[in-house]
Design a protein around this motif. Structure first.
Motif, mmCIF file in Angstrom:
data_model
loop_
_atom_site.group_PDB
_atom_site.id
_atom_site.type_symbol
_atom_site.label_atom_id
_atom_site.label_comp_id
_atom_site.label_asym_id
_atom_site.label_seq_id
_atom_site.Cartn_x
_atom_site.Cartn_y
_atom_site.Cartn_z
ATOM 1 N N THR A 68 0.811 -1.131 0.002
ATOM 2 C CA THR A 68 -0.194 -0.123 -0.051
ATOM 3 C C THR A 68 1.078 1.011 -0.014
ATOM 4 O OG1 THR A 68 -0.083 0.401 2.499
ATOM 5 C CG2 THR A 68 -1.641 -1.273 1.512
ATOM 6 N N ALA A 69 0.482 2.486 -0.302
ATOM 7 C CA ALA A 69 1.056 3.780 -0.357
ATOM 8 C C ALA A 69 1.562 3.907 1.221
ATOM 9 C CB ALA A 69 0.176 4.766 -0.943
ATOM 10 N N GLY A 70 0.560 3.612 2.087
ATOM 11 C CA GLY A 70 1.077 3.728 3.310
ATOM 12 C C GLY A 70 2.252 3.105 4.103
ATOM 13 N N GLN A 71 2.218 1.722 3.368
ATOM 14 C CA GLN A 71 3.443 0.907 3.828
ATOM 15 C C GLN A 71 4.726 1.496 3.078
ATOM 16 O OE1 GLN A 71 2.475 -3.187 2.991
ATOM 17 N NE2 GLN A 71 1.343 -3.304 4.626
ATOM 18 N N ARG A 72 4.702 1.740 1.947
ATOM 19 C CA ARG A 72 5.795 2.492 1.092
ATOM 20 C C ARG A 72 6.332 3.808 1.928
ATOM 21 N NH1 ARG A 72 9.910 1.231 -1.034
ATOM 22 N NH2 ARG A 72 8.663 -0.231 -2.351
ATOM 23 N N ALA A 73 5.517 4.506 2.464
ATOM 24 C CA ALA A 73 5.899 5.961 3.008
ATOM 25 C C ALA A 73 6.336 5.466 4.340
ATOM 26 C CB ALA A 73 4.611 6.627 3.560
ATOM 27 N N TYR A 74 5.978 4.347 5.188
ATOM 28 C CA TYR A 74 6.624 3.697 6.212
ATOM 29 C C TYR A 74 8.086 3.203 6.025
ATOM 30 C CZ TYR A 74 6.960 0.422 10.344
ATOM 31 O OH TYR A 74 7.571 -0.514 11.170
ATOM 32 N N ILE A 75 8.412 2.863 4.910
ATOM 33 C CA ILE A 75 9.487 2.184 4.579
ATOM 34 C C ILE A 75 10.500 3.230 4.392
ATOM 35 C CG2 ILE A 75 10.852 0.946 2.803
ATOM 36 C CD1 ILE A 75 9.473 -0.744 4.913
ATOM 37 N N ASN A 76 9.902 4.172 3.394
ATOM 38 C CA ASN A 76 10.814 5.539 3.100
ATOM 39 C C ASN A 76 11.219 6.048 4.534
ATOM 40 O OD1 ASN A 76 10.623 4.655 0.409
ATOM 41 N ND2 ASN A 76 8.856 6.389 0.021
ATOM 42 N N ALA A 77 10.428 6.069 5.408
ATOM 43 C CA ALA A 77 10.611 6.761 6.691
ATOM 44 C C ALA A 77 11.878 6.136 7.599
ATOM 45 C CB ALA A 77 9.472 7.087 7.514
ATOM 46 N N ILE A 78 11.785 4.894 7.309
ATOM 47 C CA ILE A 78 12.773 4.150 8.102
ATOM 48 C C ILE A 78 14.285 4.139 7.379
ATOM 49 C CG2 ILE A 78 13.673 1.522 8.387
ATOM 50 C CD1 ILE A 78 10.722 0.896 8.614
ATOM 51 N N ASP A 79 14.133 4.397 6.060
ATOM 52 C CA ASP A 79 15.518 4.777 5.295
ATOM 53 C C ASP A 79 15.738 6.107 5.558
ATOM 54 O OD1 ASP A 79 15.342 2.523 4.008
ATOM 55 O OD2 ASP A 79 14.279 3.222 2.236
ATOM 56 N N ALA A 80 15.009 6.986 6.071
ATOM 57 C CA ALA A 80 15.509 8.768 5.899
ATOM 58 C C ALA A 80 15.674 8.934 7.553
ATOM 59 C CB ALA A 80 14.435 9.371 5.571
ATOM 60 N N ASN A 81 14.999 8.139 8.554
ATOM 61 C CA ASN A 81 15.250 8.489 9.870
ATOM 62 C C ASN A 81 15.986 7.479 10.709
ATOM 63 O OD1 ASN A 81 13.236 10.849 10.019
ATOM 64 N ND2 ASN A 81 12.151 9.563 8.932
ATOM 65 N N THR A 82 16.410 7.962 11.929
ATOM 66 C CA THR A 82 17.317 6.940 12.811
ATOM 67 C C THR A 82 16.222 6.247 13.613
ATOM 68 O OG1 THR A 82 19.298 8.519 12.910
ATOM 69 C CG2 THR A 82 18.867 6.787 14.758
ATOM 70 N N ILE A 83 15.328 7.016 14.214
ATOM 71 C CA ILE A 83 14.204 6.504 15.083
ATOM 72 C C ILE A 83 12.862 6.631 14.196
ATOM 73 C CG2 ILE A 83 13.054 6.268 17.154
ATOM 74 C CD1 ILE A 83 15.601 7.103 18.482
ATOM 75 N N VAL A 84 12.079 5.463 13.969
ATOM 76 C CA VAL A 84 10.672 5.520 13.525
ATOM 77 C C VAL A 84 9.702 4.766 14.337
ATOM 78 C CG1 VAL A 84 9.173 4.908 11.417
ATOM 79 C CG2 VAL A 84 11.525 5.744 10.961
ATOM 80 N N PHE A 85 8.723 5.518 14.453
ATOM 81 C CA PHE A 85 7.464 4.608 15.189
ATOM 82 C C PHE A 85 6.578 4.352 14.111
ATOM 83 C CE2 PHE A 85 9.535 7.303 18.507
ATOM 84 C CZ PHE A 85 9.462 6.600 19.602
ATOM 85 N N GLY A 86 6.212 3.224 14.066
ATOM 86 C CA GLY A 86 5.210 2.590 13.078
ATOM 87 C C GLY A 86 3.763 2.265 13.919
ATOM 88 N N VAL A 87 3.057 3.155 13.905
ATOM 89 C CA VAL A 87 1.596 3.169 14.741
ATOM 90 C C VAL A 87 0.411 2.791 13.836
ATOM 91 C CG1 VAL A 87 0.387 4.451 16.358
ATOM 92 C CG2 VAL A 87 2.724 4.833 16.055
ATOM 93 N N GLY A 88 -0.281 1.817 14.189
ATOM 94 C CA GLY A 88 -1.336 1.446 13.118
ATOM 95 C C GLY A 88 -1.976 0.227 13.725
#
Length: 341
Positions: A132-152
């Motif tokens: 999904t587009a939301g999952q792709r945005a989540y993956i991109n955030a992991i690439d771009a940041n040191t700490i990512v919160f995946g909430v859902g």
């Protein structure tokens, strides 16, 4: 490079009204036709369910679409995206059809094929990729940041995709180890009085993380990596007092941490490490305490290099009924909260 052959699309300026019946043909070239169409032309059935005003007919490599002009044009764009996705990734699932349709109708951002096709890694010949587009945005955030919160909600792939990124980072030697942890909190059951050692009592809490590791790697390799400490699976309490360097660290079920535990975990971050924190704030099993996942966003929302990725029922990749269940519970909770105010 394969091309998609289709008739030129008439525009309103060319004198074709949006409610005029239109027929279009698309050449299904550059793909395994049997795989694309599926058993008993399942793809056609799925397209018809997503576009009820359009009649689809396939013969050999030609797909014909007929119906109101506006609906046919939208359906044709969906077919183009599905073809491109099939060419890029090799396969198209029933979930892909509905997601591509939704993304085309929303009509913003990159193409559906670009969003959905790029795999994170390949496991036993199967590509692991966002669906999904939301999952792709989540993956991109992991690439771009040191700490990512995946909430859902449940089923949105929070832990699964984080695990895929962890394995990818290990394979690329971006980190030297993977650490998986979660709080040991009973979800309404009492396991403390069961017989067994401490390790045997803790195992039920950690089993989903072991399963995630097994789904992402060669089963013969996993025991060796666990034995060497390259992959570590441990309760959250075992993180206290440590500094986690050059590691990809995943905290699962974070809604069951207290604010103090959340602070303790986040401050374990060492050099060359990345953290992903996953959880569902609507499924807190803590008996009385405030959830650390609910509090942490208010505390860290403006801190650079920390990102909060929100996944929704649109990102659920389990049975379609799960999304409707999540929406129904959310509506119920909102109504109950409104009555108490």
């Amino acid at each position: 490079m394969h091309s998609l052959e289709a008739e030129p699309t008439p525009t309103p300026q060319s004198g074709v009204a949006e409610d005029t019946e239109l027929q279009r043909t698309v050449l299904l070239a550059g793909v395994d036709l049997a795989s694309l169409l599926g058993h008993r032309d399942q793809l056609i059935a799925d397209l018809e369910s997503q576009h009820p005003g359009v009649v689809f007919h396939s013969r050999d490599e030609v797909l014909t679409l007929r119906g109101p002009a506006l609906e046919v044009r939208a359906a044709e764009e969906v077919v183009r995206e599905i073809l491109e996705l099939a060419r890029r990734s090799g396969t198209v699932s029933r979930r892909d059809v509905s997601e591509v349709t939704r993304m085309v109708h929303e009509g913003n951002g990159p193409t559906a094929a670009q969003v959905l096709s790029e795999p994170i890694l390949t496991v036993r010949g199967r590509a692991v990729r966002p669906q999904t587009a939301g999952q792709r945005a989540y993956i991109n955030a992991i690439d771009a940041n040191t700490i990512v919160f995946g909430v859902g909600p449940a089923g949105t792939g929070k832990t699964y995709l984080a695990m895929a990124k962890a394995v990818q980072a290990l394979q690329r030697r971006e980190v030297s180890k993977i650490i998986l942890t979660r709080p040991a909190v009973e979800a309404g059951e009492r396991l403390g009085y069961l017989p067994g050692t401490l390790e045997e009592k803790i195992d039920p809490y950690l089993r989903p993380l072991f399963d995630a590791v097994g789904a992402m790697m060669d089963p013969d390799l996993v025991p060796k990596l666990l034995a060497s400490g390259t992959i570590e699976v441990a309760p959250l309490a075992y993180m206290r007092g440590r500094t986690l360097n050059e590691a990809f660290v995943i905290l699962d079920e974070a809604q069951n941490t207290t604010p103090e535990q959340m602070k303790m975990f986040l401050t374990r971050l060492g050099y060359g490490s990345k953290m992903v924190v996953t959880g569902d704030a609507t499924q807190v099993d803590l008996p009385a305490a405030v959830s650390g996942l609910r509090v942490v966003r208010r505390i860290l929302k403006d801190v650079e290099d920390i990102h909060f990725a929100e996944l929704s029922s649109d990102d659920i990749v389990r049975h379609s009924l799960v999304g409707r269940i999540v929406d129904a519970y959310q509506a119920y909770d909102e109504t109950k909260e409104a009555r108490t105010q």
